[in-house]
Motif scaffolding. Structure first.
Motif, PDB file in Angstrom:
ATOM      1  N   GLY A 131      12.286  47.163  89.981  1.00  0.00           N
ATOM      2  CA  GLY A 131      12.031  45.750  89.641  1.00  0.00           C
ATOM      3  C   GLY A 131      10.969  45.616  88.584  1.00  0.00           C
ATOM      4  O   GLY A 131      11.060  44.787  87.674  1.00  0.00           O
ATOM      5  N   LYS A 132       9.934  46.423  88.561  1.00  0.00           N
ATOM      6  CA  LYS A 132       8.877  46.367  87.567  1.00  0.00           C
ATOM      7  C   LYS A 132       9.382  46.880  86.210  1.00  0.00           C
ATOM      8  O   LYS A 132       9.041  46.325  85.189  1.00  0.00           O
ATOM      9  CB  LYS A 132       7.676  47.222  88.009  1.00  0.00           C
ATOM     10  CG  LYS A 132       6.750  46.479  88.900  1.00  0.00           C
ATOM     11  CD  LYS A 132       5.501  47.281  89.028  1.00  0.00           C
ATOM     12  CE  LYS A 132       4.482  46.428  89.714  1.00  0.00           C
ATOM     13  NZ  LYS A 132       3.183  46.932  89.634  1.00  0.00           N
ATOM     14  N   LEU A 134      12.465  46.948  85.159  1.00  0.00           N
ATOM     15  CA  LEU A 134      13.523  46.087  84.633  1.00  0.00           C
ATOM     16  C   LEU A 134      12.962  44.787  84.096  1.00  0.00           C
ATOM     17  O   LEU A 134      13.547  44.170  83.214  1.00  0.00           O
ATOM     18  CB  LEU A 134      14.580  45.802  85.711  1.00  0.00           C
ATOM     19  CG  LEU A 134      15.465  46.965  86.103  1.00  0.00           C
ATOM     20  CD1 LEU A 134      16.400  46.559  87.200  1.00  0.00           C
ATOM     21  CD2 LEU A 134      16.214  47.496  84.929  1.00  0.00           C
ATOM     22  N   ARG A 135      11.877  44.326  84.541  1.00  0.00           N
ATOM     23  CA  ARG A 135      11.281  43.103  84.083  1.00  0.00           C
ATOM     24  C   ARG A 135      10.550  43.347  82.772  1.00  0.00           C
ATOM     25  O   ARG A 135      10.352  42.448  81.982  1.00  0.00           O
ATOM     26  CB  ARG A 135      10.265  42.583  85.060  1.00  0.00           C
ATOM     27  CG  ARG A 135      10.851  41.845  86.165  1.00  0.00           C
ATOM     28  CD  ARG A 135       9.777  41.118  86.889  1.00  0.00           C
ATOM     29  NE  ARG A 135      10.088  41.054  88.277  1.00  0.00           N
ATOM     30  CZ  ARG A 135       9.328  40.669  89.197  1.00  0.00           C
ATOM     31  NH1 ARG A 135       8.115  40.326  88.920  1.00  0.00           N
ATOM     32  NH2 ARG A 135       9.696  40.609  90.394  1.00  0.00           N
ATOM     33  N   ARG A 136      10.183  44.369  82.484  1.00  0.00           N
ATOM     34  CA  ARG A 136       9.443  44.617  81.287  1.00  0.00           C
ATOM     35  C   ARG A 136      10.311  44.698  80.144  1.00  0.00           C
ATOM     36  O   ARG A 136      11.032  44.653  79.450  1.00  0.00           O
ATOM     37  CB  ARG A 136       8.677  45.897  81.343  1.00  0.00           C
ATOM     38  CG  ARG A 136       7.486  45.796  82.168  1.00  0.00           C
ATOM     39  CD  ARG A 136       6.731  47.054  81.952  1.00  0.00           C
ATOM     40  NE  ARG A 136       5.683  47.058  82.878  1.00  0.00           N
ATOM     41  CZ  ARG A 136       4.685  47.776  82.808  1.00  0.00           C
ATOM     42  NH1 ARG A 136       4.526  48.610  81.890  1.00  0.00           N
ATOM     43  NH2 ARG A 136       3.763  47.737  83.668  1.00  0.00           N
TER      44      ARG A 136
END
Length: 136
Positions: A131-132, A134-136
């Motif tokens: 999740g971290k 992919l958000r970046r």
């Protein structure tokens, strides 16, 4: 008359003070009867001795038998006590086996739960990291 009977039974040699004399033929008969009487007395004495010996042997055998029975009674009590102790120990072993089986089941359950928690934590960590990134 008593002297005559005694003389006839025992013979003239034993009753030398007696005034009665026996004819020659009667003396042989008297000696033969005396020998027969002495022989019977000897056999009776020997039989009595054998009977006393048999009685002594029977008494010894009875005493030995009583001693053996006493020993056997003591051994029986020891065997019964050993059997009771063994049965009690068997009961304790059965309880111990049940306790160990319960502990083994709990151990297996705890391992499954621990593995499940570790897998869940790894999944959560991977999800958070994904999740971290992919958000970046």
């Amino acid at each position: 008359m008593a002297d005559t009977s005694r003389e006839a039974l025992l013979g003239s040699r034993l009753n030398s003070g007696s005034k009665v004399t026996t004819p020659v033929g009667d003396g042989d008969l008297a000696r033969e009867q005396r020998q027969h009487l002495l022989s019977g007395t000897d056999r009776l004495d020997a039989s009595s001795q054998r009977l006393r010996e048999s009685q002594r042997l029977a008494n010894e055998t009875e005493a030995l038998g009583a001693s053996i029975l006493t020993d056997l009674r003591g051994q029986r009590e020891q065997i019964e006590n050993s059997r009771n102790v063994l049965m009690e120990a068997d009961t304790h072993v059965d309880k111990s086996i049940r306790t160990l089986r319960g502990m083994a089941r709990r151990l297996a359950t705890n391992r499954i739960i621990t593995v499940g928690v570790i897998v869940l934590l790894i999944v959560i960590i991977v999800a958070v990291l994904l999740g971290k990134f992919l958000r970046r």
